[in-house]
Design a protein around this motif. Sequence first.
Motif, PDB file in Angstrom:
ATOM      1  N   TYR A  36      -5.253   0.418   0.221  1.00 37.34           N
ATOM      2  CA  TYR A  36      -4.634   1.304  -0.744  1.00 37.34           C
ATOM      3  C   TYR A  36      -4.549   0.601  -2.087  1.00 37.34           C
ATOM      4  N   TRP A  37      -4.549   1.398  -3.151  1.00 34.02           N
ATOM      5  CA  TRP A  37      -4.371   0.902  -4.516  1.00 34.02           C
ATOM      6  C   TRP A  37      -3.196   1.632  -5.140  1.00 34.02           C
ATOM      7  N   GLN A  38      -2.430   0.890  -5.913  1.00 33.44           N
ATOM      8  CA  GLN A  38      -1.260   1.482  -6.557  1.00 33.44           C
ATOM      9  C   GLN A  38      -1.179   0.998  -7.992  1.00 33.44           C
ATOM     10  N   SER A  86      -7.015  -3.015 -12.390  1.00 35.44           N
ATOM     11  CA  SER A  86      -5.697  -3.652 -12.346  1.00 35.44           C
ATOM     12  C   SER A  86      -4.740  -2.816 -11.504  1.00 35.44           C
ATOM     13  N   GLY A  87      -3.855  -3.505 -10.807  1.00 35.14           N
ATOM     14  CA  GLY A  87      -2.874  -2.787  -9.994  1.00 35.14           C
ATOM     15  C   GLY A  87      -2.478  -3.602  -8.784  1.00 35.14           C
ATOM     16  N   PHE A  88      -1.904  -2.910  -7.827  1.00 31.30           N
ATOM     17  CA  PHE A  88      -1.361  -3.511  -6.617  1.00 31.30           C
ATOM     18  C   PHE A  88      -2.206  -3.028  -5.443  1.00 31.30           C
ATOM     19  N   TYR A  89      -2.816  -3.972  -4.722  1.00 28.85           N
ATOM     20  CA  TYR A  89      -3.679  -3.608  -3.599  1.00 28.85           C
ATOM     21  C   TYR A  89      -2.949  -3.903  -2.293  1.00 28.85           C
ATOM     22  N   LEU A  90      -2.941  -2.921  -1.444  1.00 27.24           N
ATOM     23  CA  LEU A  90      -2.208  -3.034  -0.186  1.00 27.24           C
ATOM     24  C   LEU A  90      -3.133  -2.798   0.993  1.00 27.24           C
ATOM     25  N   CYS A  91      -3.047  -3.661   1.956  1.00 32.30           N
ATOM     26  CA  CYS A  91      -3.761  -3.499   3.221  1.00 32.30           C
ATOM     27  C   CYS A  91      -2.755  -2.978   4.254  1.00 32.30           C
ATOM     28  N   ALA A  92      -3.215  -2.169   5.168  1.00 36.38           N
ATOM     29  CA  ALA A  92      -2.320  -1.633   6.189  1.00 36.38           C
ATOM     30  C   ALA A  92      -3.088  -1.451   7.502  1.00 36.38           C
ATOM     31  N   TRP A  93      -2.325  -1.398   8.591  1.00 38.12           N
ATOM     32  CA  TRP A  93      -2.933  -1.111   9.885  1.00 38.12           C
ATOM     33  C   TRP A  93      -2.137  -0.032  10.588  1.00 38.12           C
ATOM     34  N   SER A  94      -2.798   0.624  11.521  1.00 39.35           N
ATOM     35  CA  SER A  94      -2.111   1.598  12.371  1.00 39.35           C
ATOM     36  C   SER A  94      -2.742   1.554  13.752  1.00 39.35           C
ATOM     37  N   LEU A  95      -1.993   2.068  14.710  1.00 39.11           N
ATOM     38  CA  LEU A  95      -2.547   2.238  16.044  1.00 39.11           C
ATOM     39  C   LEU A  95      -3.565   3.366  16.008  1.00 39.11           C
ATOM     40  N   ARG A  96      -4.480   3.339  16.923  1.00 39.42           N
ATOM     41  CA  ARG A  96      -5.477   4.402  16.989  1.00 39.42           C
ATOM     42  C   ARG A  96      -5.042   5.394  18.065  1.00 39.42           C
ATOM     43  N   LEU A  97      -4.070   6.232  17.689  1.00 38.88           N
ATOM     44  CA  LEU A  97      -3.557   7.237  18.601  1.00 38.88           C
ATOM     45  C   LEU A  97      -3.953   8.602  18.086  1.00 38.88           C
ATOM     46  N   GLY A  98      -4.314   9.470  18.942  1.00 38.23           N
ATOM     47  CA  GLY A  98      -4.669  10.820  18.512  1.00 38.23           C
ATOM     48  C   GLY A  98      -5.838  10.796  17.543  1.00 38.23           C
TER      49      GLY A  98
END
Lengths: 115, 111
Positions: A36-38, A86-98
């Motif tokens: 994600y970018w913010q 320029s900005g705030f870069y965010l990495c994220a994870w989630s379970l692979r459900l549904g």
Amino acid sequence: AQTIHQWPVAEIKAVGSPLSLGCTIKGKSSPNLYWYWQATGGTLQQLFYSITVGQVESVVQLNLSASRPKDDQFILSTEKLLLSHSGFYLCAWSLRLGASAETLYFGSGTRLTVL
Amino acid sequence: SQWGEENLQALSIQEGEDVTMNCSYKTYTTVVQWYRQKSGKGPAQLILIRSNEREKRSGRLRATLDTSSQSSSLSITGTLATDTAVYFCATAPSGSWQLIFGSGTQLTVMP
């Protein structure tokens, strides 16, 4: 317990220079991964997601690319930075459900300043 | 309310007051999530509410979901200064791995 580590914490780069940001998830097998970018004071814009090694889907075109070389690693890069990166870069994870994105667990982010 | 092209909303209240933040979304979904982001940090999920729940509570938090009007709300009772943050709602269209965030509400709780 699952941990997510982003690197570097912050970067100051020149316009036209290359960039590589990274993210590692430990303690979770085969997660979905996201970038994600913010902008300052803005909302979160999803850039990429990956549901398996070697497979990355682009959500928006921002002259950036992403790769998933290992199950627990996600890389964001570009060969030529723009001021608009320029900005705030965010990495994220989630379970692979549904079949839909549910709870995302975010890293602490990388603050990028392009001059 | 937050969504789409709206600018970041801002609320400023005194500690101990109750507050409600609203969110409307455009695409069909059966799940709405609320996240909190403190300054300089990544967001953290507060609550996930499904269409068959209509209301969900977690401690001082209460979320509602009205799929007919495509809107959701998050209420915080007895706010604390530590509740100061930006609050986002987020939805994923059914069958999508894209989690779409709203424009956010900046909540400032003054001690």
